[in-house]
Motif scaffolding. Structure first.
Motif, PDB file in Angstrom:
ATOM      1  N   ASN A  82       0.488  -1.410  -0.339  1.00 56.50           N
ATOM      2  CA  ASN A  82       0.150  -0.073  -0.182  1.00 56.50           C
ATOM      3  C   ASN A  82       1.034   1.553   0.034  1.00 56.50           C
ATOM      4  O   ASN A  82      -0.190   2.687   0.550  1.00 56.50           O
ATOM      5  N   GLY A  83       2.524   1.210  -0.364  1.00 59.66           N
ATOM      6  CA  GLY A  83       2.977   2.220  -0.380  1.00 59.66           C
ATOM      7  C   GLY A  83       3.886   3.339   0.148  1.00 59.66           C
ATOM      8  O   GLY A  83       4.999   3.449   0.004  1.00 59.66           O
ATOM      9  N   LEU A  84       4.226   1.833   1.619  1.00 53.50           N
ATOM     10  CA  LEU A  84       5.606   1.957   2.586  1.00 53.50           C
ATOM     11  C   LEU A  84       6.421   1.880   0.409  1.00 53.50           C
ATOM     12  O   LEU A  84       6.675   0.877   0.444  1.00 53.50           O
ATOM     13  N   ARG A  85       7.166   2.750   1.816  1.00 55.13           N
ATOM     14  CA  ARG A  85       8.685   2.458   0.682  1.00 55.13           C
ATOM     15  C   ARG A  85      10.130   2.095   1.056  1.00 55.13           C
ATOM     16  O   ARG A  85      10.879   1.904   1.046  1.00 55.13           O
ATOM     17  N   GLY A  86      10.127   2.551   2.521  1.00 57.13           N
ATOM     18  CA  GLY A  86      11.315   1.792   3.183  1.00 57.13           C
ATOM     19  C   GLY A  86      11.697   2.114   4.791  1.00 57.13           C
ATOM     20  O   GLY A  86       9.930   1.573   5.190  1.00 57.13           O
ATOM     21  N   PHE A  87      12.350   1.240   5.480  1.00 64.80           N
ATOM     22  CA  PHE A  87      12.595   1.314   6.675  1.00 64.80           C
ATOM     23  C   PHE A  87      13.809   1.966   7.608  1.00 64.80           C
ATOM     24  O   PHE A  87      15.133   2.271   7.024  1.00 64.80           O
ATOM     25  N   MET A 135      20.428  -0.600   0.160  1.00 71.98           N
ATOM     26  CA  MET A 135      20.407  -0.431   1.527  1.00 71.98           C
ATOM     27  C   MET A 135      21.084   0.762   1.154  1.00 71.98           C
ATOM     28  O   MET A 135      22.412   1.032   0.580  1.00 71.98           O
ATOM     29  N   MET A 136      20.899   1.524   2.287  1.00 67.12           N
ATOM     30  CA  MET A 136      21.552   3.527   2.217  1.00 67.12           C
ATOM     31  C   MET A 136      22.246   3.981   3.732  1.00 67.12           C
ATOM     32  O   MET A 136      21.380   3.160   4.636  1.00 67.12           O
ATOM     33  N   ASP A 178      11.777  -8.333   1.249  1.00 69.56           N
ATOM     34  CA  ASP A 178      10.943  -7.576   0.484  1.00 69.56           C
ATOM     35  C   ASP A 178      12.057  -6.696  -0.765  1.00 69.56           C
ATOM     36  O   ASP A 178      13.220  -6.245  -0.419  1.00 69.56           O
ATOM     37  N   GLU A 179      12.151  -7.023  -1.937  1.00 67.42           N
ATOM     38  CA  GLU A 179      13.138  -6.587  -3.221  1.00 67.42           C
ATOM     39  C   GLU A 179      12.986  -4.941  -3.550  1.00 67.42           C
ATOM     40  O   GLU A 179      13.925  -4.835  -4.080  1.00 67.42           O
ATOM     41  N   GLU A 180      12.048  -4.727  -3.250  1.00 70.36           N
ATOM     42  CA  GLU A 180      11.569  -3.080  -3.896  1.00 70.36           C
ATOM     43  C   GLU A 180      11.925  -1.882  -2.651  1.00 70.36           C
ATOM     44  O   GLU A 180      11.724  -0.806  -3.673  1.00 70.36           O
ATOM     45  N   SER A 181      11.943  -2.395  -1.969  1.00 71.96           N
ATOM     46  CA  SER A 181      11.583  -1.119   0.003  1.00 71.96           C
ATOM     47  C   SER A 181      13.602  -0.737  -0.327  1.00 71.96           C
ATOM     48  O   SER A 181      14.289  -1.752  -0.267  1.00 71.96           O
ATOM     49  N   TRP A 182      13.826   0.278  -0.193  1.00 73.71           N
ATOM     50  CA  TRP A 182      15.148   0.662   0.891  1.00 73.71           C
ATOM     51  C   TRP A 182      15.067   0.929   2.456  1.00 73.71           C
ATOM     52  O   TRP A 182      14.611   0.298   2.782  1.00 73.71           O
ATOM     53  N   CYS A 183      16.368   0.097   2.865  1.00 73.20           N
ATOM     54  CA  CYS A 183      16.417  -0.147   4.114  1.00 73.20           C
ATOM     55  C   CYS A 183      17.716   0.896   4.863  1.00 73.20           C
ATOM     56  O   CYS A 183      18.620   1.427   3.897  1.00 73.20           O
ATOM     57  N   GLY A 184      17.510   2.551   5.328  1.00 69.29           N
ATOM     58  CA  GLY A 184      18.129   2.833   6.222  1.00 69.29           C
ATOM     59  C   GLY A 184      18.796   2.266   7.282  1.00 69.29           C
ATOM     60  O   GLY A 184      18.290   1.284   8.031  1.00 69.29           O
TER      61      GLY A 184
END
Length: 390
Positions: free
Chosen positions: A216-221, A276-277, A245-251
C-alpha cells in the motif's frame, strides 16, 4: 560561472575515472573532460591533487548537528549551523528530522523548512542551508512497545491535521516514519498518493502487517534492526519483511553501536544491491565541541561516538556521513565504490531524485564532495555549484 575541478579521482556513481577533469557551469555539472584542459577557458580552477571527487552525500535522517537539535523550537539560524556542521563531513543533501513531538512543534518545523527552501532558492546555493531539501518527521505515529528514546506520552494515533501537514508540497521532499500497525495502511496509501515517502520504524508489527503496508505504498525502513521486531524463525517480523521485499529501501546506521557489523554484512548481502542506504541518525553532538545535549528534558551524552541516556538507551548517533562511508570500507569490508553509492546514489533513488542527485554527469546538480581516503577528511564540497573549502 564556469569551474574546472582537476587532478582528482572522479567517481561518477558507477566507476572511477583517472586523469580526467570535471567541468561545472553555474549550478550544474557540464561534463567529465579529457586532460589536458585549456585552463584559460574557466573562471575558477580547483586543483584537487589526487583527492577522491564524488557525488555529495545524502542523509535522510539528521536530528541535529553543531550543537543544535531540530527538537526544541530551532530557528533558521540554528538550522544553518546544523547544515554547516554536516557539510564539513560531506553532506550536501539532508532531511532535518523531527523526533516525535507535539503538533505545534511539527508545524513549527514545517514553517522552518519552507523558510530554508526559500532562502536556498534566493541565495542559489551560496550557503550551506542549500543542503536542506525537505523534512523528515520521525513519528509521532509510532508503537510505544518500540519507542526507543521517543517520549511515550507524545506517541499517538494519526489524525486529519497530520495528513494535511505532511501533504504540503512546499515542504520539498517529505519523509514520514510510522509504525504501520499504528498508522494503518489507509494512512500510508493516502500519503503515497500525495507523493509523501513513508518508512516503517519504531514498529512492533508482524511480517504480514508490514507486507500489507508495502503493498500500500510503504517505501522503506528507518534504521533497520533498531526499534523494530526482529527476524525470528516462525515470525519474520519487521526485519524479515524488510529483507524479504526486493523493492523497498533500508536505512543503516553504520557506527558499530546500533547494529553489529556481522549483522550488517548479512543484511547487505540479503537485500538486492541498490536498496541499502547510509543514514547517520545524527544528534546535536556531531560537529560540536560539547558532546552533551538535551532531548525531552533529559541529558544525552556522546562518548566514543555513542549517544545514550543516563540509563543506557541509545539516543541517535554521533556519526557523520564520511565516517559512515569509512566504516563501510574498514568495518564491513565493502568496496569504496559501493560505500559511496550507499551514501549518495541509493538515497537519491529512494527520494525519487536520481535524475538530479547522486551521480556525476552532464545536467545533474553540482553537489559534490572531495575527500582524502587516507585521513577520511573532507577537503572540499559543492552545493549547487557553490564551493566551500574545509
Amino acid at each position: 560561472m564556469k569551474q574546472l575541478l582537476r587532478r582528482a579521482r572522479i567517481f561518477d556513481g558507477k566507476v572511477f575515472h583517472e586523469n580526467k577533469a570535471l567541468g561545472l557551469i553555474d549550478d550544474q555539472i557540464d561534463a567529465i573532460l579529457e586532460e589536458p584542459v585549456n585552463l584559460s577557458d574557466w573562471d575558477e580552477v580547483h586543483d584537487l591533487d589526487g583527492l577522491i571527487l564524488c557525488p555529495g552525500f545524502i542523509d535522510v535522517q539528521v536530528n541535529g548537528g553543531g550543537g543544535v537539535m531540530i527538537n526544541g523550537q530551532t530557528d533558521l539560524d540554528g538550522l544553518k549551523i546544523m547544515a554547516e556542521a554536516h557539510r564539513a563531513y560531506g553532506t550536501t543533501t539532508m532531511l532535518p528530522t523531527l523526533i516525535s513531538d507535539e503538533l505545534s512543534a511539527m508545524r513549527h518545523v514545517a514553517v522552518l523548512t519552507k523558510e530554508a527552501l526559500a532562502l536556498s532558492a534566493e541565495e542559489k546555493g551560496d550557503n550551506s542551508i542549500g543542503s536542506v531539501k525537505g523534512v523528515h518527521f520521525e513519528g509521532p505515529y509510532l508503537n510505544p512497545e518500540r519507542k526507543g528514546v521517543h517520549k511515550k506520552e507524545i506517541l499517538r494515533g494519526v489524525d486529519e491535521e497530520a495528513l494535511a501537514l505532511y501533504s504540503d508540497p512546499s515542504l520539498g521532499i517529505r519523509l514520514v516514519t510510522v509504525a504501520p500497525e499504528i498508522a494503518g495502511v489507509d494512512f500510508i496509501s493516502a500519503l503515497n498518493e500525495r507523493n509523501v515517502l513513508t518508512c516503517a520504524g519504531h514498529s512492533a508489527g508482524s511480517f504480514d502487517e508490514i507486507t500489507n503496508a508495502l503493498k500500500n505504498g510503504l517505501r522503506g525502513f528507518t534504521h533497520l534492526f533498531n526499534a523494530m521486531t526482529p527476524l525470528n524463525s516462525r515470525e519474520p517480523g519487521v526485519v524479515g519483511a524488510a529483507l524479504h521485499d526486493e523493492e523497498s529501501w533500508c536505512g543503516l546506521i553504520v557506527d558499530g553501536y546500533h547494529v553489529h557489523p556481522a549483522t550488517l554484512e548479512v543484511a547487505i548481502k540479503a537485500k538486492p544491491k541498490g536498496k541499502m542506504m547510509l543514514v547517520t541518525d545524527a544528534m546535536a553532538s556531531v560537529g560540536a565541541k560539547d558532546k552533551s545535549f538535551d532531548l525531552y528534558g533529559q541529558t544525552i551524552v556522546a562518548v566514543d561516538g555513542k549517544c545514550q541516556t543516563k540509563t543506557g538507551t541509545l539516543a541517535g548517533s554521533d556519526l557523520d556521513m564520511i565516517g559512515a562511508v569509512r566504516n563501510c570500507v574498514e568495518m564491513l569490508n565493502l568496496p569504496l565504490s559501493e560505500a559511496l553509492r550507499m551514501a549518495s546514489l541509493y538515497p537519491a533513488q529512494f527520494m525519487k531524485q536520481g535524475a538530479n542527485l547522486g551521480s556525476v554527469g552532464p545536467g545533474l546538480i553540482a553537489d559534490l564532495v572531495a575527500f582524502d581516503m587516507q585521513s577520511w577528511n573532507v577537503a572540499h564540497s559543492w552545493i549547487g555549484g557553490q564551493h566551500q573549502k574545509h
